[in-house]
Design a protein around this motif. Sequence first.
Motif, short mmCIF file in Angstrom:
data_model
loop_
_atom_site.label_atom_id
_atom_site.label_comp_id
_atom_site.label_asym_id
_atom_site.label_seq_id
_atom_site.Cartn_x
_atom_site.Cartn_y
_atom_site.Cartn_z
N ALA A 247 0.74 -1.28 -0.11
CA ALA A 247 0.03 -0.34 0.27
C ALA A 247 0.93 1.22 -0.11
O ALA A 247 2.03 1.41 0.62
CB ALA A 247 -1.05 -0.02 1.29
N ASP A 248 0.36 2.45 -0.86
CA ASP A 248 1.04 3.72 -0.72
C ASP A 248 0.00 4.55 -1.06
O ASP A 248 -1.23 4.58 -1.33
CB ASP A 248 2.19 3.56 -1.93
N PHE A 249 0.44 6.03 -0.78
CA PHE A 249 -0.39 6.97 -1.24
C PHE A 249 -0.78 7.29 -2.46
O PHE A 249 -1.54 8.04 -2.86
CB PHE A 249 -0.16 8.06 -0.43
N VAL A 250 0.19 6.81 -3.39
CA VAL A 250 -0.05 6.84 -4.83
C VAL A 250 0.12 5.52 -5.79
O VAL A 250 1.07 4.67 -5.22
CB VAL A 250 1.12 7.95 -5.34
N LYS A 251 -0.63 5.49 -6.67
CA LYS A 251 -0.73 4.18 -7.40
C LYS A 251 -0.77 4.57 -9.05
O LYS A 251 -1.42 5.69 -9.09
CB LYS A 251 -1.76 3.33 -7.06
N ASN A 252 -0.47 3.94 -9.78
CA ASN A 252 -0.72 4.14 -11.17
C ASN A 252 -1.00 2.73 -12.17
O ASN A 252 -0.54 1.87 -11.61
CB ASN A 252 0.18 4.82 -11.85
N ASP A 253 -1.64 2.93 -13.16
CA ASP A 253 -2.14 1.87 -13.98
C ASP A 253 -1.73 2.14 -15.50
O ASP A 253 -2.01 1.40 -16.41
CB ASP A 253 -3.69 1.64 -13.87
N GLY A 254 -0.74 3.08 -15.66
CA GLY A 254 -0.25 3.48 -17.09
C GLY A 254 -1.02 4.34 -17.87
O GLY A 254 -0.50 4.61 -18.79
N HIS A 255 -1.99 4.65 -17.26
CA HIS A 255 -2.97 5.77 -17.74
C HIS A 255 -3.15 6.72 -16.80
O HIS A 255 -3.23 7.98 -17.17
CB HIS A 255 -4.06 5.28 -18.35
N ALA B 146 -9.39 13.34 0.15
CA ALA B 146 -10.01 12.64 -1.05
C ALA B 146 -9.01 11.62 -1.63
O ALA B 146 -7.98 11.63 -1.70
CB ALA B 146 -10.51 13.70 -2.11
N LEU B 147 -9.83 10.97 -2.33
CA LEU B 147 -9.33 10.13 -3.46
C LEU B 147 -9.26 10.74 -4.81
O LEU B 147 -10.34 11.27 -5.11
CB LEU B 147 -10.13 8.90 -3.72
N HIS B 148 -8.03 11.10 -5.14
CA HIS B 148 -7.95 11.99 -6.52
C HIS B 148 -7.60 10.94 -7.62
O HIS B 148 -6.84 10.06 -7.66
CB HIS B 148 -6.87 12.96 -6.46
N ILE B 149 -8.36 11.01 -8.73
CA ILE B 149 -7.80 10.25 -9.81
C ILE B 149 -7.62 11.31 -11.04
O ILE B 149 -8.49 12.16 -11.60
CB ILE B 149 -9.14 9.30 -10.38
N VAL B 150 -6.23 11.15 -11.56
CA VAL B 150 -5.68 12.15 -12.48
C VAL B 150 -5.59 11.43 -13.83
O VAL B 150 -4.70 10.21 -13.81
CB VAL B 150 -4.44 12.51 -12.16
N GLU B 151 -6.15 11.88 -15.03
CA GLU B 151 -5.70 11.06 -16.20
C GLU B 151 -4.21 11.97 -16.65
O GLU B 151 -4.37 12.94 -17.02
CB GLU B 151 -6.83 11.59 -17.29
N ALA B 152 -3.27 11.17 -16.58
CA ALA B 152 -1.82 11.60 -16.70
C ALA B 152 -1.37 11.23 -17.96
O ALA B 152 -0.28 11.96 -18.39
CB ALA B 152 -0.99 10.65 -15.66
N TRP B 153 -2.02 10.25 -18.78
CA TRP B 153 -1.61 10.20 -20.41
C TRP B 153 -2.65 10.52 -21.35
O TRP B 153 -3.83 10.12 -21.10
CB TRP B 153 -1.07 8.68 -20.62
#
Length: 715
Positions: A145-153, A162-169
Amino acid sequence: MRNRSFGFLAFSALSLGAVGIVPSACNTTGTPSYRSAYEACVASVPKPEIQVVSGNGATLQAGLVAGDADAADAVMRAAAVAEMKRAVDNAKYNALVSMRCSALSKGGDAYDSNGGSGAPVPAEDPGSPTNVSGTNNQVGGVDEADFVKNDGHYIYTATGSALHIVEAWPATSMREVGKVSLEGTPLKLFVAGDRALVYSSVQQQQPARGSRSMPSGGSSACTYGYGCDFSGDGTATTLSLFDITDRAHPKLLRAIKSSASLIAARRIGNAVHTVLGQRAFVPSYRLSPMGYAPTSEADVERAFAALKVENEKDMASLSMKDQLPTLDTGGGVGAITQLLQSTVPDGVAFTTVLSLDIANDSAPLNSVTVLSRAGAVYASAKALYMAVPHERGGYYGWFDDSAGLDEVSTVHKFAIGDGVLTTEYRASGTVKGRVLNQFSMDEKDDHLRIATTTGHLPSPTAHNTLSVLGQEGPALKVSGQIDDIAKGEDIRSVRFDGDRGFMVTFKKTDPLYAFDLSNPRAPVTMGELKIPGFSTYMHVMDQNHLLTIGYDANDHGDFAFFDGVLLQIFDVSNPKAPTLVHKTKIGTRGSSSEALSDHLAFNYFLPKGALALPMTICEGGGDGSYGTDMTFSGLMVYDVSLDRGFSLRGTVAHPNAEIGKGYNNGGCYNWWTNASSEVKRSIFMDDMVYSVSSSRIKANNLQTLAADVAEVSIR
């Protein structure tokens, strides 16, 4: 050391005696802490009696108690009374030291508790990326577990409220697409497919005025045990499971509320295993006799003996039934009833291993709760281990078969895996010394390899031990051991890699030890290398090389001052003669990085041969003095190769570069385990690197790092 087989038994009241806390010298890399006359006087004061726990040579089998609140109440009351006695004995000991030695405490050598000079502390492509960095997990296939995760997009953060979801790609159009407010303070999360599990810390109602919590709390984010313990922060925890199929509108599927604090969490497939800790509160009691004005040491003895009797009488009717950990899965709050009691007194505290299926919001939960403090947690793909420290003369009980030892750890093993219902308690044992962090443990072929330290600097009796434990029924027993490693030093980092083990210890120099662990019954020290400084984290770069981060050090004969941040590459192809092949130093004393004490901030991205590190650079100062000028805070990216070593590719400033002189120079005066960089994590996606703080995410191209491509606020 005799191997003591013990486990968890049905609840029964324990006869626990008084154990005092003996003050020890401050652990430091700097100047010596002892003043001979005063210390000699302190040594002459009789230490509090140590009550041992007798195994009588018997094999103590593990047992399970389900919902026996009366038995739990008796055990917790006995533990609370025992801790009261230890606290009163410690207060008596301090009173005797003060009476006998106070006149000597006013002279002697100055002592810099920070080990320093005593300086004042001032108030692209729209498709998917080809290569993406993930969480820097200790064990392959075991997500942390960590405070940041990514799935490649998308990048997911649990921060702010809050839970933030950022479109990074693609990075040029990076934007926040989803945000869900959370109860309490978000801590960490897991993301698996279209599910996100978020851990939040929630303040719970404080105990009645006059109550006390014993032992004192620690930090929920403890990752490096040199400056913290693994006891949790005393808050309650909420686990929120979301369906994130629609990233713009996450849907809450399940909320699980525990009265205990988050210690650690691992994910294996869809099974998430969470370790939670809770301390019980007990009514306040007096630590000083009423009308206390002693004129002799005999007066002190009589007054504190009477005080223990009075306190115990007041606690005779103490009810502890409402102190059991609670779990609310949506159907109301209920006490956790599957309880295991250790034969070793571990305080008025509980530790729970809670397992759930992240892909199925209606699947049953599974939990095992132990009447014990929490400890450092390590998990392989099939077992979770917890190491709980004990110190002779410390706050808890001792062992009759640990004669001659000053520190031991109880090690508890739980079976886990990719199925929730597989979680169960398996075995326990003791091992000499205390662990530094999760990297001090590793499992191979059903054997636990564990590196421990006994003693603290600057004591010349400090030393280290590498033990191999095997399970025999309900017992973990030492099958092989190397003792007295690096006398007078302590462990600063450990890394296991297959049949090899590596350990870095420190006092003035950095001995890197290499071990052959192919035979669990006969581990062997292969070689060592001594160089200035010490490494706090070792990364397996390839089969023959270690990539490390740590601190340089300035040798001053009997001690050394820690200095700037040090990156190094070691060649361990010949473990009998490890060699240092490359190094680079960053800044001066006071420079820091989150990666020095948290491996999740260390990002070595093999496809690009790049290393990204949060960093605060301080310059100036002198030998033993902190740098006075913060010249950079943000993310540093290095090209790393075996041929050329380290080459700085560029930096990403946080805050923005134009603010520059707005850096807070006060961050240069932090102790070495306390990083001051705003940046906490980084992510690579092809030629883009994302730097993540608790308030913003910045995207930068590896070819032009100084120019921000995009920035998103995640407050």
